[in-house]
Scaffold this active site. Structure first.
Site, PDB file in Angstrom:
ATOM      1  N   GLY A  77       0.810  -1.217   0.000  1.00  0.00           N
ATOM      2  CA  GLY A  77       0.000   0.000   0.000  1.00  0.00           C
ATOM      3  C   GLY A  77       0.838   1.259   0.000  1.00  0.00           C
ATOM      4  CD  GLU A  78       2.446   1.160   3.822  1.00  0.00           C
ATOM      5  OE1 GLU A  78       2.666   0.088   3.224  1.00  0.00           O
ATOM      6  OE2 GLU A  78       1.621   1.259   4.743  1.00  0.00           O
TER       7      GLU A  78
END
Length: 433
Positions: free
Chosen positions: A78-79
């Site tokens: 996600g990051e």
């Protein structure tokens, strides 16, 4: 004097821990080879583990480039996805070599798939021998870290080398704040010379309370909003041709243990009213695939894996990386997991950006601000239990107009909160020159 003592004690601890971490990685690899030989390519797995361990020890290739080097760090999948738009925008305005480090295999996989950076490594162990070597090999002008990953020796080493660290979209949740606050004396020495570009005023206040320099704290919002597109690319749309085309799709994304059972029971009840329903279950951690398959099977539901499509089962279990957003795109109703059990929830905006009606449980401490934004415009429904989840889904399936209006309200929130990347890039350029 006190900061040196802290650093010494911290490094003693980490130097003792590193051999055990290495042994654990090797033992885990051997366990997978012995007990799950069919699930893995042994040669590929061995090479991947060797690379990961080399990177952890900072045995990187030395970067010899004429252009300045910017080091980016995003922990997991996600990051990394959130960092990519920032990296692209920054490069438009400031030509530089991009080095990206990650902490997880999922993060590495999506970075390779998206060709996110010029160089890709795993983040080094936070011990002086690794951080020193990493700084020497990469030699960055500045270091950009997404969210709040504070690795003490890495931060100390950067300060020693006069390489500023910029925390982007920093956040400290209500749940994690007491732990940070207990160690505020420690963080005071680590954070003083770095910049914290926080998501919200509340996050900024918490960062100040744990010891960051107030003059270096800014509130620029969340770059995750900027990375959320309201449509898919044509290339992404083509990959959806395997999914059911004539069924009404419910997507349950980022689910955790205890939630799949609830979703299966709810889905079986919904099937009594809707014969053309399809449930797409996407567990947060793919290591749980076997557990999820057993759960779905125990409820007598026919299923297949996403990688086995096209098949006509009523339940599809996501077993691929980086496709959750695509699944949200084809959904009629979305449930975001990690929220019916006390995990803290996941990013509800990833579904809201596609104008989908979003349902979440009550455990949303990790994304409280996002949820509150959607609640304020009636763009999300919060449910307390299994019965409430069933009622929320069936009401939205019966009332297409309300479902559409709810989705549009949520999408409007996403669009109104975009713009953080531009502010971050404007802030980074002078520091990098």
């Amino acid at each position: 004097m006190i900061s040196r003592l802290f650093r010494l004690l911290y490094n003693i601890f980490f130097c003792i821990a590193v051999p055990f971490l290495l042994l654990f990685s090797i033992a885990f690899l051997l366990w997978r080879i012995v007990f799950h030989p069919k699930d893995y390519s042994i040669k590929k797995d061995v090479l991947s583990t060797i690379k990961r361990l080399r990177d952890r020890l900072a045995l990187y290739q030395k970067i010899k480039e004429q252009k300045p080097v910017i080091w980016y760090h995003g922990s997991s999948l996600g990051e990394v996805l959130s960092l990519i738009p920032l990296m692209k925008e920054f490069k438009k305005h400031y030509d530089h070599v991009q080095v990206l480090t990650v902490n997880t295999v999922r993060g590495e996989a999506i970075a390779l798939q998206k060709k996110a950076a010029d160089y890709l490594f795993f983040f080094p162990y936070d011990a002086f021998f690794a951080t020193q070597k990493a700084m020497r090999k990469i030699s960055p002008k500045i270091i950009v870290i997404l969210e709040t990953e504070i690795w003490p020796d890495f931060f100390w080493q950067a300060a020693k080398n006069h390489q500023p660290i910029i925390i982007v979209s920093g956040r400290i949740s209500e749940k994690s704040f007491p732990k940070y606050y207990l160690a505020r004396f420690f963080f005071h020495y680590v954070l003083q010379k770095n910049y914290c570009l926080m998501r919200s005023e509340d996050d900024a206040k918490r960062m100040k309370l744990i010891g960051a320099n107030p003059q270096n704290i800014k509130v620029f919002g969340d770059i995750k909003y900027d990375g959320l597109q309201t449509d898919l690319s044509e290339a992404d749309k083509k990959t959806l041709s395997d999914f059911p085309q004539k069924k009404r799709v419910i997507v349950a994304g980022s689910t955790h243990s205890g939630e799949e059972e609830i979703l299966c029971r709810v889905f079986k009840k919904l099937q009594q009213d809707f014969q053309d329903l399809c449930l797409i279950l996407v567990p947060r951690h793919l290591e749980r695939l076997e557990e999820v398959q057993k759960t779905v099977s125990s409820y007598g539901l026919d299923f297949c894996l996403r990688s086995q499509l096209p098949q006509q089962q009523s339940v599809i279990i996501g077993d691929t990386y980086g496709e959750l957003r695509k699944m949200y795109y084809i959904s009629e109703v979305v449930f975001v997991g990690g929220s019916l059990v006390p995990i803290g929830g996941h990013n509800v905006m990833e579904a809201a950006c596609f104008a989908k009606p979003v349902i979440s449980g009550k455990y949303v401490s990790n994304f409280r601000r996002h949820v509150q934004s959607l609640k304020s415009c009636h763009g999300i429904r919060i449910v307390e239990n299994e019965t409430a989840l069933y009622e929320a889904i069936i009401s939205l399936l019966h009332d297409a107009d309300e479902a559409k209006a709810m989705g549009k309200r949520g999408q409007k929130v996403v669009l109104e909160n975009q713009g953080a990347i531009k502010q971050c890039v404007d802030f980074l350029i002078p520091l990098a020159k």
